[in-house]
Each structure stands twice: as C-alpha cells, then as structure tokens.
Design a protein around this motif. Structure first.
Motif, short mmCIF file in Angstrom:
data_model
loop_
_atom_site.label_atom_id
_atom_site.label_comp_id
_atom_site.label_asym_id
_atom_site.label_seq_id
_atom_site.Cartn_x
_atom_site.Cartn_y
_atom_site.Cartn_z
N ALA A 189 0.83 -1.21 0.00
CA ALA A 189 0.00 0.00 0.00
C ALA A 189 0.86 1.25 0.00
CB ALA A 189 -0.93 -0.01 1.21
N HIS A 190 1.96 1.22 0.73
CA HIS A 190 2.89 2.36 0.76
C HIS A 190 3.48 2.61 -0.63
CE1 HIS A 190 6.25 4.86 2.32
NE2 HIS A 190 6.92 4.26 1.36
N MET A 241 6.64 10.25 4.12
CA MET A 241 5.58 10.45 5.11
C MET A 241 4.21 10.48 4.45
SD MET A 241 7.31 13.31 7.56
CE MET A 241 8.83 12.95 8.48
N LEU A 242 4.12 11.12 3.28
CA LEU A 242 2.85 11.13 2.56
C LEU A 242 2.42 9.72 2.18
CD1 LEU A 242 3.23 14.23 0.19
CD2 LEU A 242 1.57 13.94 2.04
N ALA A 243 3.37 8.91 1.72
CA ALA A 243 3.05 7.52 1.38
C ALA A 243 2.66 6.74 2.62
CB ALA A 243 4.23 6.87 0.67
N ARG A 282 -4.17 5.37 6.14
CA ARG A 282 -5.33 6.25 6.34
C ARG A 282 -6.56 5.47 6.76
NH1 ARG A 282 -4.84 9.27 1.94
NH2 ARG A 282 -3.60 10.75 3.14
N HIS A 283 -6.75 4.30 6.18
CA HIS A 283 -7.95 3.51 6.48
C HIS A 283 -7.59 2.16 7.08
CE1 HIS A 283 -10.23 6.52 4.35
NE2 HIS A 283 -9.52 6.34 3.25
N ARG A 330 11.66 6.85 8.59
CA ARG A 330 10.20 6.98 8.67
C ARG A 330 9.64 6.49 10.00
NH1 ARG A 330 8.70 3.44 3.82
NH2 ARG A 330 10.81 3.43 3.01
N LEU A 331 10.45 5.82 10.79
CA LEU A 331 9.92 5.19 12.00
C LEU A 331 9.43 6.20 13.02
CD1 LEU A 331 12.45 2.26 12.48
CD2 LEU A 331 10.30 2.29 11.24
N GLY A 332 10.10 7.34 13.10
CA GLY A 332 9.66 8.36 14.05
C GLY A 332 8.26 8.84 13.77
N ARG A 333 7.96 9.07 12.50
CA ARG A 333 6.61 9.49 12.10
C ARG A 333 5.58 8.44 12.49
NH1 ARG A 333 3.27 13.66 10.17
NH2 ARG A 333 1.61 12.74 8.92
N LEU A 334 5.84 7.18 12.15
CA LEU A 334 4.89 6.12 12.46
C LEU A 334 4.77 5.89 13.95
CD1 LEU A 334 5.73 3.59 9.65
CD2 LEU A 334 3.62 4.85 9.92
N ARG A 335 5.89 6.04 14.66
CA ARG A 335 5.86 5.85 16.11
C ARG A 335 4.93 6.87 16.76
NH1 ARG A 335 11.04 6.18 16.88
NH2 ARG A 335 11.41 4.00 16.37
N ARG A 336 4.94 8.11 16.25
CA ARG A 336 4.07 9.15 16.79
C ARG A 336 2.60 8.82 16.50
NH1 ARG A 336 6.57 13.11 14.89
NH2 ARG A 336 5.40 13.59 13.02
N ARG A 337 2.35 8.26 15.31
CA ARG A 337 0.98 7.90 14.97
C ARG A 337 0.49 6.75 15.85
NH1 ARG A 337 -0.87 8.27 8.88
NH2 ARG A 337 -2.75 7.79 10.06
#
Length: 300
Positions: free
Chosen positions: A168-169, A211-213, A219-220, A246-253
C-alpha cells in the motif's frame, strides 16, 4: 540593480533557505503542504535565476543608452557576474532536466524489461511482482502502469498484514507520482553550482514524500503493521537509513498523539501562505519595478 538582486535571491533560496525549513519539524505534521512549500521555494529560485539572466543585459543596454540605470564599472561588473552565474544555472537546468528525464526513463524501461524476462520465475498479482531473491527489498517502478516489486526474502520476513501495508505504501508513491517531484528537485539541485546549493531541500522532500506515502497507506487501516514491517526492514543491513527515517513518524501515529485539527489547519494555511509569498513577493518587489523601467525606456 535588478540582476544582482535576483541572483542574490536565487542563491539565498537555494543555499540558505533550506536550513531553517529543514529544521522546522512542525512541517512534518502537514507533509503535503510542506512539499508544496518546498516546490514554491525551488520554483522561485529557478525563476530568480532566469530573471537575472534576462535583466542583466537589459540593464547594461539601458545604461548605455542613457536610461536611469547609473552607468559605471559597478554596473558592468555586477550585471556581468549576475549574467554569468544566472546563465550557467539556466543552461545547466535545461540540459540536466532533459538528460535526467532521458536517463531515468531509459533505466525504468530496462527494469521493466528485466521483470518481463523474469516472468517465468516471478509470481505476478496485478501490479505486484515477486522476485526470487534472498535480499529483502520492496520498491516501485513508476510509469504506466507502475509496478511494485518485492523479493521472496521480504515475503519470508514479513507477515501478510505487513506485506499488504508495504505494498500500500509503494502504491501510494505510484498513484501520487512522487517520482516526478523527486526528479524536479534532483534536476534543480544539480543545476545550481556546488558552492550555492544545499542537499537539504532534496533530502527534506524525499523524507516528506515518504511520510505522505505512509499516511496514505495507513489512512484507512491500522498503522501497526506498516511500523513493524519498516522496523524489520530497517534491521536488515541493506535497508539503509531511508526506511529507518520513517519510524519516528509512524511511532508518533501509533502513540495516538495526533495534532489537534485546529493546529493542523493553521499549519496548513500558514505553510501554503508562505509558499505563495515566496513566489509573489519577489515579483512585486523586484521584477515588477524592473519591467516598468524597462518598458518605460523603450522608444515608443
């Protein structure tokens, strides 16, 4: 002098502006708007270089013919330097863009040909190709149609949910044609002379596109499978820093600490406004007065 001012602006936008922009972490909360801002900065730098290349000879000619431009050594030296630097940027930008586009598309054709040759050894499902290889890899080949390529080592390493998240990414990259954005920034980076350019713009845009990917892929769906997949891929020696970044972004999510909607709206509006200002202010403050003076000097 307009030519000198535009040259200085091009240098500032290409070399100095990327430093504070790359360090302003709130932009990572609105990656779409942040990419648009970087595009505005890059376009403004290119337009400033083109404007300087046009303004330098015009100002010299206007000074020679008794215009309001003060004629003297400073005019010739300043306009000459501006013309040389801007001319180098403009010519290199045209040549580099054409060459990069040609080489990129030729390389992709070869990759697609290799996939077709390996068709018998690969399992294909729609736009997904699985190659027999021991190295865990996941990437996409942009084009019409784009392809997502995984290796069997990746399938062995990841769970089905993690594999779906990675696919998906990569599909998000293909749908949004992120490759065109990277190609444009790469051409601009190469076109500017080494002493007036910074890699921060290219690196920041690459990070934001990832990050956009990531956002599109989660998203769903639950972001946990994508995070665990990236963690596993980053643990492999060949995964590189791109996946780990990218892990920091996903970790925050995953933590649930998402920014408030009001904050996101303000950041988005502010970022787009800044991008528009970067394009509009030099036009109003520098280019418009020069055009008025140049047109006023014509023998109507």
């Amino acid at each position: 002098m307009t030519a000198l001012a535009l040259t200085a602006l091009a240098v500032v936008l290409s070399m100095l502006a990327p430093v504070p922009l790359s360090r302003f972490r709130p932009l990572e909360e609105v990656p779409g708007a942040a990419v648009a801002l970087w595009q505005c900065v890059a376009l403004a730098a290119a337009l400033a270089a083109v404007g300087a290349a046009l303004a330098a000879p015009e100002e010299i000619l206007r000074g020679l013919h008794g215009g309001r431009v003060p004629l003297g050594p400073a005019l010739f030296v300043g306009a000459g330097l501006a013309l040389v630097l801007a001319g180098v940027i403009v010519v290199r930008l045209a040549v580099v863009t054409a060459r990069l586009a040609w080489n990129t598309r030729r390389r992709r054709r070869r990759q697609l040909e290799m996939l077709d040759l390996l068709e018998g050894a690969a399992r294909e499902r729609s736009r997904l190709h699985v190659l027999a290889a021991r190295l865990p890899l996941a990437y996409c080949i942009p084009g019409r149609p784009g392809r997502v390529v995984l290796t069997e080592a990746t399938l062995d390493l990841l769970t089905p949910a993690e594999t779906d998240a990675v696919v998906a990414h990569e599909l998000a990259h293909l749908r949004a044609r992120h490759d065109l954005v990277v190609e444009a920034f790469t051409a601009l980076h190469i076109a500017f002379p080494q002493f007036v350019r910074s890699r921060l713009a290219l690196e920041s845009v690459n990070r934001l596109l990832e990050m956009l990917a990531d956002d599109a892929a989660t998203r769903h769906r639950d972001p946990a499978p994508l995070y665990s997949a990236l963690t596993k891929l980053a643990a492999t020696a060949e995964a590189g820093e791109e996946v780990g970044a990218r892990l920091g972004r996903l970790r925050r999510r995953l933590s649930g600490r998402t920014p408030r909607r009001t904050r996101l709206r303000l950041l988005t509006v502010g970022t787009y406004t800044l991008g528009i200002a970067v394009l509009a202010v030099p036009t109003v403050a520098i280019v418009t007065p020069w055009l008025q003076a140049a047109l006023g000097a014509l023998p109507w």
